[in-house]
Design an enzyme around this catalytic site. Structure first.
Site, mmCIF file in Angstrom:
data_model
loop_
_atom_site.group_PDB
_atom_site.id
_atom_site.type_symbol
_atom_site.label_atom_id
_atom_site.label_comp_id
_atom_site.label_asym_id
_atom_site.label_seq_id
_atom_site.Cartn_x
_atom_site.Cartn_y
_atom_site.Cartn_z
ATOM 1 N N THR A 131 0.872 -1.174 0.000
ATOM 2 C CA THR A 131 0.000 0.000 0.000
ATOM 3 C C THR A 131 0.903 1.215 0.000
ATOM 4 O O THR A 131 2.074 1.103 0.360
ATOM 5 C CB THR A 131 -0.829 0.014 1.321
ATOM 6 O OG1 THR A 131 -1.616 -1.162 1.379
ATOM 7 C CG2 THR A 131 -1.713 1.227 1.467
ATOM 8 N N THR B 40 0.103 0.755 6.423
ATOM 9 C CA THR B 40 0.328 -0.289 5.428
ATOM 10 C C THR B 40 0.505 -1.593 6.202
ATOM 11 O O THR B 40 0.824 -1.576 7.384
ATOM 12 C CB THR B 40 1.595 -0.025 4.584
ATOM 13 O OG1 THR B 40 2.734 0.015 5.450
ATOM 14 C CG2 THR B 40 1.509 1.284 3.819
HETATM 15 N N1 GLY Z 1 -3.202 -2.636 4.098
HETATM 16 C C1 GLY Z 1 -3.641 -3.030 2.838
HETATM 17 C C2 GLY Z 1 -4.626 -4.102 2.864
HETATM 18 O O1 GLY Z 1 -4.607 -4.933 3.753
HETATM 19 O O2 GLY Z 1 -5.443 -4.153 1.962
#
Ligand code: GLY
Length: 372
Positions: free
Chosen positions: A218, A269
């Site tokens: 992310t 993230t």
């Molecule tokens: N942090 C990104 C997800 O788990 O989609």
């Protein structure tokens, strides 16, 4: 074509520093802040990895635009667009790792502190820059979150190009390799899926086919300007090989991002399910409100996540009792103080008047993530 800006090139002098409200300074001399608010842009490490045309990274572009007078959120979104459009980052935007059916589904949200507005999209297909669609939701609707086909229809109506397929050759090849390694019979059993679906993915990480940071990868990017205006954006292709329709933390206000224009911003993230359970970005901003430093606020959220992780399939197989996944938070307060914190050792990116840098996070648990 100018080469990529480095920290030395970035040191501000004369008019540029004056425009920022900083005292002009000789190279190497400490900046004297004349403002209460120190401008800063903070992001996940991929925000200082990929460049547009070999020039600026996300944090450098966002900082340049923000300190040049652009709206903070517009500057941050212009920054993350670099990563969304770059097929080398397989965790965000175009070329992001697809879902279990080979379809790239993207999530994003953004928050504007001064305007107290937010927008998000989830499970959006066919648009390379979901952060811009999230921004369009913020600007043009009375809603905070559009999903799936409705989000795509909205994007088309707003003039975004909608493509048939956001896979690149690389993301499709990796998906096919995952399918080859998968035991499909165990798709809906969390325990067995951990052994088949996740294990197929993990074996690809161990074999060097995908970067562990791209499994739940992310980009989150938050900024505060010299007026103390705070904004943030998070954008992702989500968990690699997810069940179609799965939405993680990234587009959820309070989870993948939270901004309070009077207090600060936090974003994440890593394993989205762990963050969603505790709405950690909201928790962190509330901790900032109570006077905690960005580092202490972030550490409190990590401790909560650790305490909430009790299922065996999510714990370190070595029996430490620690979670076996990575989770990072990027935190900035209104004064421009910031921290990158993580469950295990990791990196984050930051840009100040000294230029873009990649730094080590403060980790709750020493050492690298255990499972990879
Ligand atoms: N942090 C990104 C997800 O788990 O989609």
């Amino acid at each position: 074509m100018p080469s990529r800006l480095n920290r030395r090139d970035f040191v501000l002098t004369g008019a540029a520093a004056a425009a920022l409200g900083l005292a002009p300074r000789a190279e190497g001399a400490p900046a004297v802040l004349q403002n209460k608010f120190r401008p800063v842009v903070i992001s996940s490490a991929n925000g200082n990895k990929y460049t547009h045309d070999g020039q600026e990274t996300c944090v450098a572009r966002a900082f340049r635009l923000m300190t040049g007078g652009s709206d903070v959120l517009e500057a941050l979104i212009a920054g993350v667009n670099i990563v969304e459009l770059d097929p080398r980052d397989t965790s965000v935007g175009y070329g992001g790792l697809p879902n279990a059916e080979g379809v790239v589904q993207l999530d994003s949200c953004c928050m504007h502190g001064p305007k107290k507005r937010a927008g998000g999209v989830a499970a959006l297909e066919g648009v390379r820059t979901p952060s811009r669609v999230a921004h369009a939701v913020l600007q043009n609707t009375d809603h905070h979150l559009l999903v799936g086909a409705g989000a795509q229809r909205f994007a088309r109506q707003m003039g975004f190009t909608v493509e048939e397929d956001l896979n690149t050759e690389t993301s499709r090849r990796l998906w096919l390799e995952w399918k080859r390694r998968l035991d499909p019979e165990h798709f809906l059993d969390p325990e067995k899926r951990a052994q088949s679906g996740f294990e197929a993915g993990r074996s690809m990480v161990r074999d060097g086919l995908i970067d562990p940071a791209h499994y739940f990868g992310t980009i989150n990017c938050d900024g505060v300007n010299a007026k103390g205006e705070i904004c943030g954006v998070t954008t992702t292709s989500g968990l690699a090989w997810k069940i179609p329709g799965r939405v993680g933390d990234s587009p959820i206000l309070g989870a993948g991002l939270y901004v309070d224009g009077d207090v600060g911003a936090a974003g994440s993230t890593g394993r989205g399910e762990a963050n969603l359970y505790g709405l950690c970005s909201y928790l962190i901003v509330e901790q900032l409100r109570q006077g905690k430093s960005p580092k202490d606020a972030g550490m409190e959220a990590l401790r909560r996540v650790k305490a909430n992780t009790i299922e065996k399939r999510l714990l370190d197989p070595k029996g430490t009792g620690n979670p076996k996944f990575g989770l990072n938070f990027y935190v900035v307060n209104k004064a421009g103080e910031f921290a990158g914190v993580s469950m295990y050792e990791s990196d984050y990116a930051v840009c100040t008047e000294n230029g873009p840098e990649t730094r080590k996070t403060e980790s709750l648990i020493p050492g690298p993530e255990p499972t990879w």
